[in-house]
Design a protein around this motif. Structure first.
Motif, short mmCIF file in Angstrom:
data_model
loop_
_atom_site.label_atom_id
_atom_site.label_comp_id
_atom_site.label_asym_id
_atom_site.label_seq_id
_atom_site.Cartn_x
_atom_site.Cartn_y
_atom_site.Cartn_z
N VAL A 378 0.84 -1.20 0.00
CA VAL A 378 0.00 0.00 0.00
C VAL A 378 0.88 1.25 0.00
CG1 VAL A 378 -1.60 1.38 1.39
CG2 VAL A 378 -1.99 -1.07 1.10
N ALA A 379 1.90 1.25 0.84
CA ALA A 379 2.79 2.40 0.94
C ALA A 379 3.50 2.66 -0.39
CB ALA A 379 3.80 2.18 2.06
N LEU A 380 4.00 1.60 -1.02
CA LEU A 380 4.77 1.77 -2.26
C LEU A 380 3.88 2.21 -3.42
CD1 LEU A 380 7.10 -1.35 -1.97
CD2 LEU A 380 7.70 1.03 -1.53
N THR A 381 2.69 1.63 -3.53
CA THR A 381 1.81 2.02 -4.63
C THR A 381 1.31 3.46 -4.46
OG1 THR A 381 0.00 0.92 -3.43
CG2 THR A 381 1.02 -0.29 -5.25
N SER A 382 0.96 3.82 -3.24
CA SER A 382 0.50 5.19 -3.01
C SER A 382 1.64 6.18 -3.20
CB SER A 382 -0.10 5.34 -1.60
OG SER A 382 0.84 5.00 -0.60
N TRP A 383 2.87 5.77 -2.88
CA TRP A 383 4.05 6.60 -3.11
C TRP A 383 4.26 6.80 -4.61
CZ3 TRP A 383 7.88 7.35 1.10
CH2 TRP A 383 8.97 8.14 0.71
N ALA A 384 4.18 5.71 -5.38
CA ALA A 384 4.42 5.79 -6.82
C ALA A 384 3.38 6.67 -7.52
CB ALA A 384 4.40 4.39 -7.42
N VAL A 385 2.11 6.47 -7.17
CA VAL A 385 1.04 7.27 -7.79
C VAL A 385 1.04 8.69 -7.24
CG1 VAL A 385 -1.45 7.46 -8.14
CG2 VAL A 385 -0.36 5.21 -8.18
N GLY A 386 1.20 8.82 -5.92
CA GLY A 386 1.14 10.13 -5.28
C GLY A 386 2.24 11.08 -5.72
N THR A 387 3.47 10.58 -5.86
CA THR A 387 4.56 11.46 -6.27
C THR A 387 4.45 11.85 -7.74
OG1 THR A 387 5.95 9.50 -6.66
CG2 THR A 387 6.22 10.65 -4.55
N SER A 388 3.80 11.02 -8.56
CA SER A 388 3.65 11.37 -9.97
C SER A 388 2.66 12.51 -10.16
CB SER A 388 3.20 10.15 -10.78
OG SER A 388 1.85 9.81 -10.50
N VAL A 389 1.60 12.51 -9.37
CA VAL A 389 0.52 13.47 -9.57
C VAL A 389 0.56 14.64 -8.58
CG1 VAL A 389 -1.18 12.38 -8.04
CG2 VAL A 389 -1.95 13.57 -10.11
N GLY A 390 1.20 14.46 -7.43
CA GLY A 390 1.23 15.51 -6.41
C GLY A 390 1.99 16.74 -6.88
N PRO A 391 1.38 17.92 -6.88
CA PRO A 391 2.05 19.12 -7.39
C PRO A 391 3.27 19.54 -6.57
CG PRO A 391 0.00 19.69 -6.27
CD PRO A 391 0.03 18.20 -6.37
#
Length: 437
Positions: A378-391
């Motif tokens: 959960v941590a790794l997937t949210s990190w991968a998606v979150g850092t790509s889209v997070g401004p």
């Protein structure tokens, strides 16, 4: 100006000493946890005024919240607080990041001979993604600049090029043992089964590359968009380093975690690779790295240390207020994992770095056996998606600072990608839950 230069150099030396203290601690001869944290925090204090404003505000808020929670736990609930250890949160991850930075002293990544002929179109975009992804598994954020600067020689970077750089690096968080995301995860849940993570995370990363190529080909005319041509020999170093890490982990030093192995192995290989050129040459490169590159890591180091303090403060306060048996979820199964993924990813859209959500979640969970592996995924997937889209993620702030692209523009262009990757992540989370149950 001279005073500022001295301050930054002194901070670089303190960071290097923190890394050395961490490596000494691995031997078991003496405990160096306090020394590592004090040295790294002292460097952050010296470099505080140099930290970008947004990162400085975010770190300051985390520090204030963490400290405030410790004070409330102590003086309102009467909890015993280990004040000398309050700064230790994530210090080992910060030390790992410092160790990984020494990879830039190995060879001449990105220089002549590292790339092939010019490529354009969808194939060029895919090669850019592949180049950033596989080199980035070891070289981390520096790969974006290495590849991006090479592409920028032919003209200002286009949106497809920027998106390929962004997604190529962020998706490496899904499986790379050298990424800060993996360091944080293994530190929070040391009993995680890395093999089970990688066997799902790596295919997901490849799907990210395929999705990126197909989406950008549909949205943009790529006929004149230059790509990064990655020569096969460029992969020798990342593959070789990964093999070495596995050798130490399974054969030579099985008692050490992957984070610990990376922390001492990469600097050691960097020093050994320079020694054939002579001791003076080696010392000169180390000195230059210490006084220039290490102080430039101020943003990363400050954020991880501040998030670590928040985690310690929150976990201490929760234990003091609700008792050691309280946990957010009685069982961390598929529904709870999916909800956690959504919360962390949405917080990234709001401008919070995923490490904050991951750290807070870990501090209020009581994970058992296979639940640690589910949490890690959960941590790794949210990190991968979150850092790509997070401004305000590190990758988007770096692209903004280096190439002038707005972080919110990157967020807008990544919304569809993030939505599809989120759906894939939710399905994969369900699969991992079944795998470990």
């Amino acid at each position: 100006m001279q005073e500022t230069t001295f301050r930054q150099r002194l901070a670089g030396v303190l960071i290097l000493l923190g890394l050395i203290a961490q490596i000494i601690g691995f031997t078991g001869w003496l405990s160096t946890a306090h020394a590592v944290s004090y040295l790294l925090w002292a460097a952050v204090v010296l470099l505080w005024r140099d930290i970008p404003r947004r990162s400085r505000i975010q770190a300051a808020v985390l520090i204030a919240l963490g400290t405030g929670m410790l004070l409330v736990a102590r003086f309102v609930y009467g909890a015993e607080v280990d004040w000398p250890a309050m700064l230790q949160g994530n210090s080992f991850v910060a030390a790992m990041l410092v160790g990984v930075s020494f990879i830039s002293l190995i060879g001449k990544q990105g220089n002549k001979g590292a790339t092939g002929s010019r490529v354009t179109g969808a194939g060029g975009v895919l090669r850019t993604w592949l180049g950033v992804h596989f080199l980035g598994t070891i070289l981390n954020l520096s790969t974006v600049f290495m590849v991006g600067d090479k592409l920028a020689r032919r003209g200002p970077l286009t949106t497809p090029q920027l998106l390929a750089l962004n997604r190529g690096l962020s998706s490496a968080a899904l499986w790379s043992p050298f990424f800060a995301s993996m360091g944080v995860v293994i530190a929070l849940v040391p009993d995680v089964e890395y093999a089970q993570i990688a066997v799902v995370g790596f295919p997901m990363a490849m799907l990210s590359g395929l999705l990126t190529t197909l989406e950008l080909r549909r949205r943009f005319d790529l006929s004149e968009v230059d790509g990064y041509s990655l020569a096969p020999r460029s992969l020798l170093m990342p593959v070789g380093m990964a093999a070495l890490v596995m050798l130490f982990h399974f054969v030579l030093t099985p008692t050490l975690t992957i984070v610990s192995i990376i922390t001492f192995l990469l600097p050691s290989v960097a020093v050994l690779s320079n020694l054939p050129h002579g001791p003076r040459f080696t010392l000169r490169r180390i000195r230059q790295h210490t006084t220039t590159r290490l102080p430039a890591m101020r943003g990363e180091i400050s954020l991880f240390l501040a998030a670590g303090l928040l985690t310690i403060g929150l976990s201490t306060l929760v234990t003091a207020a609700a008792g050691s048996d309280w946990t957010l979820f009685i069982r961390f199964g598929t529904p709870q994992a999916m909800l956690s993924f959504a919360a962390i990813t949405l917080s990234a859209l709001a401008g919070l770095h995923p490490i904050i959500g991951v750290s807070v979640l870990a501090s209020i969970l009581n994970l058992q056996n296979g639940e640690q592996t589910v949490f890690a995924f959960v941590a790794l997937t949210s990190w991968a998606v979150g850092t790509s889209v997070g401004p305000l993620s590190g990758i988007n702030l770096s692209l903004q600072g280096r190439y002038g692209v707005s972080g919110y523009r990157m967020m807008k262009n990544n919304l569809l990608y993030a939505a599809v990757m989120s759906l894939l992540s939710l399905g994969a989370i369900a699969g991992v839950s079944l795998l470990v149950s």
